[in-house]
Every structure is written in C-alpha cells, then in structure tokens.
Design a protein around this motif. Structure first.
Motif, PDB file in Angstrom:
ATOM      1  N   SER A  67       0.810  -0.786  -0.041  1.00 60.78           N
ATOM      2  CA  SER A  67       0.455  -0.130  -0.151  1.00 60.78           C
ATOM      3  C   SER A  67       0.728   1.438  -0.088  1.00 60.78           C
ATOM      4  O   SER A  67       1.565   1.854   1.158  1.00 60.78           O
ATOM      5  N   ASP A  68       0.551   2.041  -0.780  1.00 64.63           N
ATOM      6  CA  ASP A  68       0.695   3.658  -0.799  1.00 64.63           C
ATOM      7  C   ASP A  68       0.670   4.609   0.424  1.00 64.63           C
ATOM      8  O   ASP A  68       1.435   5.506   0.776  1.00 64.63           O
ATOM      9  N   LYS A  69       0.074   4.385   0.353  1.00 62.19           N
ATOM     10  CA  LYS A  69      -1.043   5.081   2.057  1.00 62.19           C
ATOM     11  C   LYS A  69      -1.774   3.993   2.860  1.00 62.19           C
ATOM     12  O   LYS A  69      -2.210   3.176   2.825  1.00 62.19           O
ATOM     13  N   SER A  70      -1.722   5.426   3.815  1.00 57.96           N
ATOM     14  CA  SER A  70      -3.014   4.484   5.361  1.00 57.96           C
ATOM     15  C   SER A  70      -3.411   5.939   6.237  1.00 57.96           C
ATOM     16  O   SER A  70      -2.711   6.807   6.110  1.00 57.96           O
ATOM     17  N   CYS A  93       1.708   7.103   7.042  1.00 57.15           N
ATOM     18  CA  CYS A  93       2.715   7.580   6.775  1.00 57.15           C
ATOM     19  C   CYS A  93       3.763   8.383   7.685  1.00 57.15           C
ATOM     20  O   CYS A  93       4.825   8.433   7.353  1.00 57.15           O
ATOM     21  N   ARG A  94       2.389   9.102   8.053  1.00 61.15           N
ATOM     22  CA  ARG A  94       3.305  10.256   8.875  1.00 61.15           C
ATOM     23  C   ARG A  94       3.190  10.442  10.443  1.00 61.15           C
ATOM     24  O   ARG A  94       3.087  11.012  11.364  1.00 61.15           O
ATOM     25  N   SER A  95       2.620   8.745  10.964  1.00 65.01           N
ATOM     26  CA  SER A  95       2.856   8.495  12.210  1.00 65.01           C
ATOM     27  C   SER A  95       3.860   7.042  12.522  1.00 65.01           C
ATOM     28  O   SER A  95       2.966   6.093  13.532  1.00 65.01           O
ATOM     29  N   GLY A  96       4.629   6.702  12.662  1.00 62.89           N
ATOM     30  CA  GLY A  96       5.459   5.531  12.297  1.00 62.89           C
ATOM     31  C   GLY A  96       5.311   4.907  11.539  1.00 62.89           C
ATOM     32  O   GLY A  96       7.008   3.808  11.867  1.00 62.89           O
ATOM     33  N   ILE A  97       5.539   5.319  10.732  1.00 64.60           N
ATOM     34  CA  ILE A  97       5.112   3.390   9.115  1.00 64.60           C
ATOM     35  C   ILE A  97       5.727   4.681   8.420  1.00 64.60           C
ATOM     36  O   ILE A  97       5.602   5.295   7.598  1.00 64.60           O
ATOM     37  N   GLN A  98       6.659   3.764   7.390  1.00 66.37           N
ATOM     38  CA  GLN A  98       7.525   3.996   6.245  1.00 66.37           C
ATOM     39  C   GLN A  98       6.662   3.788   5.309  1.00 66.37           C
ATOM     40  O   GLN A  98       6.729   2.266   5.120  1.00 66.37           O
ATOM     41  N   CYS A  99       6.797   4.890   4.519  1.00 68.76           N
ATOM     42  CA  CYS A  99       5.700   4.330   3.311  1.00 68.76           C
ATOM     43  C   CYS A  99       6.309   4.231   1.865  1.00 68.76           C
ATOM     44  O   CYS A  99       7.530   5.347   2.571  1.00 68.76           O
ATOM     45  N   PRO A 100       6.524   3.327   1.274  1.00 70.18           N
ATOM     46  CA  PRO A 100       4.797   2.633   0.887  1.00 70.18           C
ATOM     47  C   PRO A 100       4.976   1.231   2.046  1.00 70.18           C
ATOM     48  O   PRO A 100       6.147   0.151   2.550  1.00 70.18           O
ATOM     49  N   ILE A 101       3.765   0.849   1.979  1.00 70.92           N
ATOM     50  CA  ILE A 101       4.360  -0.517   2.679  1.00 70.92           C
ATOM     51  C   ILE A 101       3.877  -1.727   2.973  1.00 70.92           C
ATOM     52  O   ILE A 101       3.875  -2.159   1.117  1.00 70.92           O
ATOM     53  N   GLU A 105       6.288  -6.595   5.740  1.00 69.75           N
ATOM     54  CA  GLU A 105       6.642  -6.406   6.936  1.00 69.75           C
ATOM     55  C   GLU A 105       5.685  -6.004   8.280  1.00 69.75           C
ATOM     56  O   GLU A 105       5.020  -6.078   7.845  1.00 69.75           O
ATOM     57  N   THR A 106       7.028  -6.216   8.908  1.00 64.10           N
ATOM     58  CA  THR A 106       6.410  -5.289  10.255  1.00 64.10           C
ATOM     59  C   THR A 106       5.994  -4.025  10.762  1.00 64.10           C
ATOM     60  O   THR A 106       7.313  -3.181  10.490  1.00 64.10           O
ATOM     61  N   TYR A 107       5.356  -3.082  10.867  1.00 65.67           N
ATOM     62  CA  TYR A 107       5.177  -2.024  11.752  1.00 65.67           C
ATOM     63  C   TYR A 107       4.687  -1.433  12.924  1.00 65.67           C
ATOM     64  O   TYR A 107       3.743  -2.060  13.562  1.00 65.67           O
ATOM     65  N   ASN A 108       5.190  -0.622  12.902  1.00 64.60           N
ATOM     66  CA  ASN A 108       4.721   0.417  14.376  1.00 64.60           C
ATOM     67  C   ASN A 108       4.068   1.726  14.524  1.00 64.60           C
ATOM     68  O   ASN A 108       4.961   2.584  14.395  1.00 64.60           O
ATOM     69  N   TYR A 109       2.897   1.538  14.374  1.00 64.98           N
ATOM     70  CA  TYR A 109       2.259   2.728  13.994  1.00 64.98           C
ATOM     71  C   TYR A 109       2.124   3.585  15.263  1.00 64.98           C
ATOM     72  O   TYR A 109       1.915   3.093  16.590  1.00 64.98           O
ATOM     73  N   ASP A 132      -5.246   0.785   3.987  1.00 69.09           N
ATOM     74  CA  ASP A 132      -5.124   1.074   3.068  1.00 69.09           C
ATOM     75  C   ASP A 132      -5.137   1.516   2.299  1.00 69.09           C
ATOM     76  O   ASP A 132      -6.256   2.124   1.941  1.00 69.09           O
ATOM     77  N   ASN A 133      -4.450   1.411   0.218  1.00 70.06           N
ATOM     78  CA  ASN A 133      -5.094   2.237  -0.109  1.00 70.06           C
ATOM     79  C   ASN A 133      -6.900   1.756  -0.423  1.00 70.06           C
ATOM     80  O   ASN A 133      -7.223   2.814  -1.199  1.00 70.06           O
ATOM     81  N   GLY A 134      -6.779   0.926  -0.930  1.00 63.36           N
ATOM     82  CA  GLY A 134      -8.352  -0.021  -1.105  1.00 63.36           C
ATOM     83  C   GLY A 134      -9.806   0.226   0.141  1.00 63.36           C
ATOM     84  O   GLY A 134      -9.914   0.035  -0.092  1.00 63.36           O
ATOM     85  N   ASN A 135      -9.343   0.743   1.175  1.00 63.37           N
ATOM     86  CA  ASN A 135     -10.139   1.346   2.164  1.00 63.37           C
ATOM     87  C   ASN A 135     -10.238   0.057   3.166  1.00 63.37           C
ATOM     88  O   ASN A 135     -11.143  -0.228   3.532  1.00 63.37           O
ATOM     89  N   LYS A 136      -9.304  -0.901   2.898  1.00 57.89           N
ATOM     90  CA  LYS A 136      -8.923  -2.463   3.542  1.00 57.89           C
ATOM     91  C   LYS A 136      -8.279  -1.577   4.873  1.00 57.89           C
ATOM     92  O   LYS A 136      -7.344  -1.056   4.988  1.00 57.89           O
ATOM     93  N   ASP A 137      -9.157  -2.447   6.249  1.00 56.48           N
ATOM     94  CA  ASP A 137      -8.006  -2.359   7.862  1.00 56.48           C
ATOM     95  C   ASP A 137      -6.879  -3.198   7.787  1.00 56.48           C
ATOM     96  O   ASP A 137      -7.146  -4.478   7.183  1.00 56.48           O
ATOM     97  N   LEU A 138      -5.448  -2.825   7.152  1.00 58.12           N
ATOM     98  CA  LEU A 138      -4.722  -2.696   7.871  1.00 58.12           C
ATOM     99  C   LEU A 138      -4.800  -2.984   9.213  1.00 58.12           C
ATOM    100  O   LEU A 138      -4.078  -4.441   9.083  1.00 58.12           O
TER     101      LEU A 138
END
Length: 149
Positions: A67-70, A93-101, A105-109, A132-138
C-alpha cells in the motif's frame, strides 16, 4: 553505589508500568495482522483518559498487502453508536510507518489521542482503524476506555 543502582532499577520499573499491553479485540483486520497494542500512559485497564491530556497509541502489525498510503479513522462507540474522534495526524505514513507499506513487513504505528475537555465523562469503546489504498483495514482494533476529569 548500591543505592544508586537500586534507584535506577526502581525508576525503570515505574516507567514500565505506564505503558502496558492493552486488551483489545480485532474488529476486522483484513489487510494485516495485529501483533500488539499499548497506550501510554495507561497503568490500569480500562485506560482512564483524563480530559485535557493526550495519550500515545502504539499498534504493532504485519501487513498482508502492499500500500502506498494508510489512513487512520477513530471512533468512540457509545451506546452502540460510533462517534468520530479527531486525531491530529490521520496519515499513517506520518505516524511511525515508513511508506510504501510492503507485504510481510512489520510496522509500528504511533499516534496521539488528545482527550478534549468538552468530552463527557463516560465509559466507551474506542475503535481504531488504519486503512490501506483500497480502504481495507490494515488493522481494526477495539479497546475500552473511561474518560475522566
């Protein structure tokens, strides 16, 4: 020397009590898997959120998609009715997540949850989604809180 070591250990243990894993339920994480949730400060559960204060919400998750965004969406559920909570930075992507997702991979939001003084003193359930990009829940999580003076 032993007194200083003891004091340092005591302060470290006190610090650990402020951010403990929060009991949550997964409410539909279709594009990811939640590994853990904590709120700081939250020494007891349900977390007591004091009006006028701000809290840090940390969610560790693994993504099942690229996903390019969250985007974060937060609601307080009162009497079964979702009421929007505004957060300062809804962009994941401005809250601790390095985008693109990336898949696998494991992320810390990490986000801030300000509790406005005009909020009523009430027990409710917070529903926090990161889409994510498709409005589905990460991730989609629910956890109980109590808003207090």
């Amino acid at each position: 020397m032993d007194v200083r070591t003891g004091l340092i250990a005591l302060f470290c243990l006190i610090g650990l009590t402020w951010a403990q894993p929060v009991k949550y339920i997964d409410c539909g994480s279709t594009s990811g898997k939640v590994i853990g949730v904590d709120i700081n400060p939250c020494p007891n559960q349900p977390c007591q959120l004091h009006k006028g204060n701000s809290y840090t919400v940390n969610v560790t998750f693994t993504s099942n998609v690229d996903s390019d965004k969250s985007t974060a969406v937060v609601h307080g559920i009162v009497g079964g009715i979702p009421i929007p909570f505004s957060i300062p930075v809804p962009d994941g992507c401005r809250s601790g997540i390095q985008c693109p997702i990336k898949t696998g991979e494991t992320y810390n939001y990490q986000a801030s949850l300000p509790v406005k003084t005009e909020y009523p003193s009430i027990k409710c359930v917070v529903e926090w989604e990161l889409t994510d990009n498709g409005n589905k829940d990460l991730f989609c999580i629910k956890f109980p809180v109590q808003i207090v003076n």
